[in-house]
Design a protein around this motif. Structure first.
Motif, PDB file in Angstrom:
ATOM      1  N   GLU A 202       0.965  -1.227   0.064  1.00 51.17           N
ATOM      2  CA  GLU A 202       0.220  -0.299   0.062  1.00 51.17           C
ATOM      3  C   GLU A 202       0.758   1.162   0.231  1.00 51.17           C
ATOM      4  OE1 GLU A 202      -3.745   2.042   2.749  1.00 51.17           O
ATOM      5  OE2 GLU A 202      -2.542   0.721   3.482  1.00 51.17           O
ATOM      6  N   ASP A 203       0.211   2.105  -0.900  1.00 52.23           N
ATOM      7  CA  ASP A 203       1.521   3.294  -1.490  1.00 52.23           C
ATOM      8  C   ASP A 203       0.281   4.380   0.415  1.00 52.23           C
ATOM      9  OD1 ASP A 203       1.536   6.098  -2.136  1.00 52.23           O
ATOM     10  OD2 ASP A 203       2.757   4.785  -2.756  1.00 52.23           O
TER      11      ASP A 203
ATOM     12  N   GLY B 219      -2.615   5.840  -0.747  1.00 51.23           N
ATOM     13  CA  GLY B 219      -3.240   4.587  -0.406  1.00 51.23           C
ATOM     14  C   GLY B 219      -3.978   3.651  -1.796  1.00 51.23           C
ATOM     15  N   LYS B 220      -3.846   3.861  -3.242  1.00 52.61           N
ATOM     16  CA  LYS B 220      -3.165   2.704  -3.763  1.00 52.61           C
ATOM     17  C   LYS B 220      -2.630   1.099  -3.810  1.00 52.61           C
ATOM     18  CE  LYS B 220      -1.596   1.997  -8.383  1.00 52.61           C
ATOM     19  NZ  LYS B 220      -0.514   2.630  -9.723  1.00 52.61           N
ATOM     20  N   LEU B 221      -3.131   0.162  -3.877  1.00 53.11           N
ATOM     21  CA  LEU B 221      -2.422  -0.957  -3.722  1.00 53.11           C
ATOM     22  C   LEU B 221      -1.527  -1.143  -4.761  1.00 53.11           C
ATOM     23  CD1 LEU B 221      -5.244  -2.966  -1.630  1.00 53.11           C
ATOM     24  CD2 LEU B 221      -3.106  -2.072  -0.832  1.00 53.11           C
ATOM     25  N   ILE B 222      -0.254  -1.861  -4.863  1.00 51.55           N
ATOM     26  CA  ILE B 222       0.723  -1.609  -6.117  1.00 51.55           C
ATOM     27  C   ILE B 222       0.894  -3.435  -5.887  1.00 51.55           C
ATOM     28  CG2 ILE B 222       2.591  -2.181  -6.224  1.00 51.55           C
ATOM     29  CD1 ILE B 222       3.116   0.921  -5.027  1.00 51.55           C
ATOM     30  N   ASP B 223       0.612  -4.192  -6.432  1.00 48.72           N
ATOM     31  CA  ASP B 223       1.068  -5.815  -6.830  1.00 48.72           C
ATOM     32  C   ASP B 223       2.659  -5.773  -7.194  1.00 48.72           C
ATOM     33  OD1 ASP B 223      -0.055  -8.217  -6.250  1.00 48.72           O
ATOM     34  OD2 ASP B 223      -1.242  -8.593  -8.855  1.00 48.72           O
TER      35      ASP B 223
ATOM     36  N   VAL C 128      -0.010 -10.018   8.647  1.00 51.58           N
ATOM     37  CA  VAL C 128       1.055  -9.318   8.299  1.00 51.58           C
ATOM     38  C   VAL C 128       0.947  -8.569   8.182  1.00 51.58           C
ATOM     39  CG1 VAL C 128       3.292  -9.210   8.661  1.00 51.58           C
ATOM     40  CG2 VAL C 128       2.323 -11.758   8.771  1.00 51.58           C
ATOM     41  N   THR C 129       1.445  -7.240   9.090  1.00 49.57           N
ATOM     42  CA  THR C 129       1.040  -5.760   8.150  1.00 49.57           C
ATOM     43  C   THR C 129       2.529  -5.295   8.700  1.00 49.57           C
ATOM     44  OG1 THR C 129      -1.087  -5.709   8.232  1.00 49.57           O
ATOM     45  CG2 THR C 129      -0.572  -3.636   8.169  1.00 49.57           C
ATOM     46  N   THR C 130       3.335  -4.858   8.034  1.00 53.23           N
ATOM     47  CA  THR C 130       4.644  -3.836   8.148  1.00 53.23           C
ATOM     48  C   THR C 130       4.714  -2.425   8.633  1.00 53.23           C
ATOM     49  OG1 THR C 130       4.606  -2.895   6.292  1.00 53.23           O
ATOM     50  CG2 THR C 130       5.761  -5.188   6.265  1.00 53.23           C
ATOM     51  N   PRO C 131       5.256  -1.623   9.455  1.00 59.26           N
ATOM     52  CA  PRO C 131       4.749  -0.516   9.327  1.00 59.26           C
ATOM     53  C   PRO C 131       5.321   0.045   7.999  1.00 59.26           C
ATOM     54  CG  PRO C 131       6.572  -1.189  11.410  1.00 59.26           C
ATOM     55  CD  PRO C 131       5.941  -2.495   9.737  1.00 59.26           C
ATOM     56  N   TRP C 132       4.988   1.511   7.851  1.00 56.69           N
ATOM     57  CA  TRP C 132       4.978   2.228   6.525  1.00 56.69           C
ATOM     58  C   TRP C 132       7.077   2.435   7.013  1.00 56.69           C
ATOM     59  CZ3 TRP C 132       1.763   3.240   3.764  1.00 56.69           C
ATOM     60  CH2 TRP C 132       0.298   2.756   4.052  1.00 56.69           C
TER      61      TRP C 132
ATOM     62  N   ARG D 131       4.086  -0.239   2.940  1.00 59.34           N
ATOM     63  CA  ARG D 131       3.672  -1.524   4.111  1.00 59.34           C
ATOM     64  C   ARG D 131       2.925  -2.441   3.241  1.00 59.34           C
ATOM     65  NH1 ARG D 131      -0.836   0.257   7.344  1.00 59.34           N
ATOM     66  NH2 ARG D 131      -2.862   0.833   6.565  1.00 59.34           N
ATOM     67  N   SER D 132       3.535  -3.326   4.011  1.00 61.32           N
ATOM     68  CA  SER D 132       3.448  -4.757   2.667  1.00 61.32           C
ATOM     69  C   SER D 132       2.418  -5.169   3.427  1.00 61.32           C
ATOM     70  CB  SER D 132       4.167  -5.499   3.273  1.00 61.32           C
ATOM     71  OG  SER D 132       5.450  -4.858   2.091  1.00 61.32           O
TER      72      SER D 132
END
Length: 182
Positions: free
Chosen positions: A60-61, A65-69, A156-160, A173-174
């Motif tokens: 996620e940018d 807010g865009k999700l990047i594949d 799982v979520t990473t920090p920014w 963030r992933s």
């Protein structure tokens, strides 16, 4: 007479019980968050051990807010947590092909995340002290991940942060999903 005193004491204790329960609930509600985090962390420490298969990997940018594949539609990989505190993390993007040139090898680095280190649990997070990694700048750092396990799945979520692989140096963030392997 002793039986009457015992009965009277039991009645008094019974009458105090609702007040004691109410006080306990009030204390629990005002207790510091780390008390609950310790219980969550202890539970997570048991549930996290094992081999987890990568299901999906999105980025996620932060600005848009865009999700990047970033890893493609069918990434593959594993994360392995040992009971004695080691983690090995290797994730690859979709459709990776053997490189024949330096430019192709460099491009492959954009679809790889791999590191090994010691981990510890802090509340609903695992924190890895990275000892070796695909990106040398990660060696010697701590990588923090928030994890929620529901049945056989872990989200799982990473920090920014700025990743060396993608999003042109922007904060991202992933958002990763794993399935526990038997």
């Amino acid at each position: 007479m002793p039986a009457q005193r015992t009965a009277a004491a039991a009645v008094r204790a019974f009458l105090w019980l609702p007040l004691l329960l109410a006080a306990d609930q009030a204390w629990s509600a005002s207790a510091p968050d780390h008390v609950g985090a310790a219980v969550v962390g202890a539970h997570l420490a048991d549930r996290i051990v094992g081999t987890w298969d990568l299901v999906s990997y999105k980025v996620e940018d932060k600005e848009t807010g865009k999700l990047i594949d970033a890893m493609g539609g069918t990434p593959r990989g594993r994360v392995i947590f040992t009971k004695d505190g080691w983690v090995a993390f290797n994730l690859e993007g979709s459709a990776r092909k053997p490189a024949t040139t330096d430019a192709e090898r460099a491009a492959l680095m954009k679809t790889l995340v791999a590191y090994i280190g010691r981990y510890r649990i802090e509340g609903d997070q695992w924190v890895t002290s990275v000892q070796t990694a695909w990106a040398p700048e990660w060696v010697g750092t701590e990588q923090r991940r928030t994890i929620h396990i529901d049945g056989d799945y872990a989200d799982v979520t990473t920090p920014w942060r700025v990743m060396p692989n993608w999003d042109d140096g922007r904060l991202s963030r992933s958002i990763i999903r794993f399935k526990h392997m038997p």
